[in-house]
Write a protein that holds these residues in place. Structure first.
Motif, PDB file in Angstrom:
ATOM      1  N   UNK A   1       0.843  -1.208   0.000  1.00 52.05           N
ATOM      2  CA  UNK A   1       0.000   0.000   0.000  1.00 52.05           C
ATOM      3  C   UNK A   1       0.872   1.249   0.000  1.00 52.05           C
ATOM      4  N   UNK A   2       1.953   1.204   0.736  1.00 50.37           N
ATOM      5  CA  UNK A   2       2.784   2.393   0.935  1.00 50.37           C
ATOM      6  C   UNK A   2       4.123   2.347   0.193  1.00 50.37           C
ATOM      7  N   UNK A   3       4.549   1.141  -0.180  1.00 45.88           N
ATOM      8  CA  UNK A   3       5.877   1.010  -0.789  1.00 45.88           C
ATOM      9  C   UNK A   3       5.813   0.264  -2.106  1.00 45.88           C
ATOM     10  N   UNK A   4       6.664   0.669  -3.038  1.00 44.03           N
ATOM     11  CA  UNK A   4       6.855  -0.111  -4.263  1.00 44.03           C
ATOM     12  C   UNK A   4       7.956  -1.115  -3.962  1.00 44.03           C
ATOM     13  N   UNK A   5       7.593  -2.380  -3.980  1.00 46.80           N
ATOM     14  CA  UNK A   5       8.558  -3.435  -3.659  1.00 46.80           C
ATOM     15  C   UNK A   5       9.189  -3.929  -4.956  1.00 46.80           C
ATOM     16  N   UNK A   6      10.498  -3.828  -5.054  1.00 47.99           N
ATOM     17  CA  UNK A   6      11.197  -4.280  -6.254  1.00 47.99           C
ATOM     18  C   UNK A   6      11.755  -5.689  -6.029  1.00 47.99           C
ATOM     19  N   UNK A   7      12.255  -6.279  -7.094  1.00 53.00           N
ATOM     20  CA  UNK A   7      12.866  -7.605  -6.955  1.00 53.00           C
ATOM     21  C   UNK A   7      14.385  -7.497  -6.795  1.00 53.00           C
ATOM     22  N   UNK A   8      14.856  -6.245  -6.656  1.00 57.14           N
ATOM     23  CA  UNK A   8      16.294  -6.012  -6.486  1.00 57.14           C
ATOM     24  C   UNK A   8      16.747  -6.497  -5.103  1.00 57.14           C
ATOM     25  N   UNK A   9      17.596  -7.504  -5.084  1.00 59.55           N
ATOM     26  CA  UNK A   9      18.086  -8.060  -3.819  1.00 59.55           C
ATOM     27  C   UNK A   9      19.314  -7.269  -3.366  1.00 59.55           C
ATOM     28  N   UNK A  10      19.200  -6.635  -2.198  1.00 58.16           N
ATOM     29  CA  UNK A  10      20.324  -5.857  -1.665  1.00 58.16           C
ATOM     30  C   UNK A  10      21.337  -6.745  -0.967  1.00 58.16           C
ATOM     31  N   UNK A  11      20.845  -7.863  -0.446  1.00 60.58           N
ATOM     32  CA  UNK A  11      21.757  -8.763   0.251  1.00 60.58           C
ATOM     33  C   UNK A  11      21.024  -9.964   0.802  1.00 60.58           C
ATOM     34  N   UNK A  12      21.819 -10.916   1.224  1.00 61.18           N
ATOM     35  CA  UNK A  12      21.263 -12.146   1.806  1.00 61.18           C
ATOM     36  C   UNK A  12      21.706 -12.267   3.252  1.00 61.18           C
ATOM     37  N   UNK A  13      20.740 -12.547   4.124  1.00 67.79           N
ATOM     38  CA  UNK A  13      21.060 -12.757   5.523  1.00 67.79           C
ATOM     39  C   UNK A  13      20.870 -14.215   5.878  1.00 67.79           C
ATOM     40  N   UNK A  14      21.121 -14.525   7.117  1.00 69.49           N
ATOM     41  CA  UNK A  14      20.960 -15.903   7.570  1.00 69.49           C
ATOM     42  C   UNK A  14      19.507 -16.327   7.465  1.00 69.49           C
ATOM     43  N   UNK A  15      18.605 -15.392   7.746  1.00 66.70           N
ATOM     44  CA  UNK A  15      17.181 -15.734   7.794  1.00 66.70           C
ATOM     45  C   UNK A  15      16.383 -15.331   6.564  1.00 66.70           C
ATOM     46  N   UNK A  16      17.017 -14.749   5.581  1.00 67.04           N
ATOM     47  CA  UNK A  16      16.258 -14.386   4.381  1.00 67.04           C
ATOM     48  C   UNK A  16      16.916 -13.300   3.560  1.00 67.04           C
ATOM     49  N   UNK A  17      16.128 -12.784   2.581  1.00 71.20           N
ATOM     50  CA  UNK A  17      16.644 -11.780   1.645  1.00 71.20           C
ATOM     51  C   UNK A  17      16.289 -10.371   2.112  1.00 71.20           C
TER      52      UNK A  17
ATOM     53  N   UNK B   1       5.067   7.763  -1.673  1.00 67.34           N
ATOM     54  CA  UNK B   1       4.829   9.215  -1.639  1.00 67.34           C
ATOM     55  C   UNK B   1       6.113  10.021  -1.657  1.00 67.34           C
ATOM     56  N   UNK B   2       7.110   9.592  -0.882  1.00 70.74           N
ATOM     57  CA  UNK B   2       8.344  10.385  -0.784  1.00 70.74           C
ATOM     58  C   UNK B   2       9.388   9.961  -1.811  1.00 70.74           C
ATOM     59  N   UNK B   3       9.253   8.733  -2.326  1.00 74.46           N
ATOM     60  CA  UNK B   3      10.262   8.221  -3.257  1.00 74.46           C
ATOM     61  C   UNK B   3      11.517   7.739  -2.554  1.00 74.46           C
TER      62      UNK B   3
END
Ligand SMILES: Nc1ncnc2c1ncn2[C@@H]1O[C@H](COP(=O)(O)OP(=O)(O)OP(=O)(O)O)[C@@H](O)[C@H]1O
Length: 81
Positions: free
Chosen positions: A44-60, A68-70
Motif C-alpha cells: 500500500x505504501x511502498x513499491x517493492x522491487x525484486x532487487x536483492x540488496x543482500x542475503x542474511x541468515x534468515x532471508x533476503x 509518496x516520498x520516493x
C-alpha cells in the motif's frame, strides 16, 4: 526517618499507585520506543522491487521505495520453512 507534609514517608513494600495509561498492547510489548506494528499491506505504501540488496541468515533484503516520498528503504523478508 525525617518527613514533612510535602514529602510523605515511603516504605519499601508500599504500593505505589499504578499510572493509568491507555496503551496499544502491541506498542506496550515493543516498549517505549517509537516502533509501531503496521496494520496495512506493505505494498500500500511502498513499491517493492525484486532487487536483492543482500542475503542474511534468515532471508533476503529487497530494495523498496516509499510511494509518496520516493525514499529508498530496505525490506527484510524472513524465509519461511
Ligand atoms: N538497510 C540496508 N541497506 C542496504 N543493504 C542492506 C540493508 N540491510 C541489509 N542489507 C543487505 O542485506 C544483507 C543481509 O542483511 P541482514 O540484516 O538480513 O543480515 P543478517 O545479519 O544475516 O540478518 P539475519 O541473521 O537476521 O538474517 C546485508 O549483508 C546487506 O548486504
Amino acid at each position: 526517618m525525617l518527613t514533612n507534609a510535602n514529602s510523605p514517608p515511603k516504605f519499601p513494600n508500599q504500593q505505589q499507585p499504578q499510572q493509568q495509561q491507555q496503551q496499544n498492547p502491541a506498542q506496550f510489548m515493543l516498549g517505549k520506543g517509537s516502533l509501531q506494528i503496521k496494520k496495512n499491506a506493505i505494498i500500500d505504501d511502498y513499491k517493492v522491487t525484486s532487487q536483492v540488496l543482500g542475503l542474511g541468515i534468515n532471508g533476503r533484503v529487497l530494495e523498496i521505495f516509499h510511494k509518496r516520498s520516493g525514499e529508498k528503504y530496505a525490506l527484510k523478508l524472513d524465509a519461511v520453512e
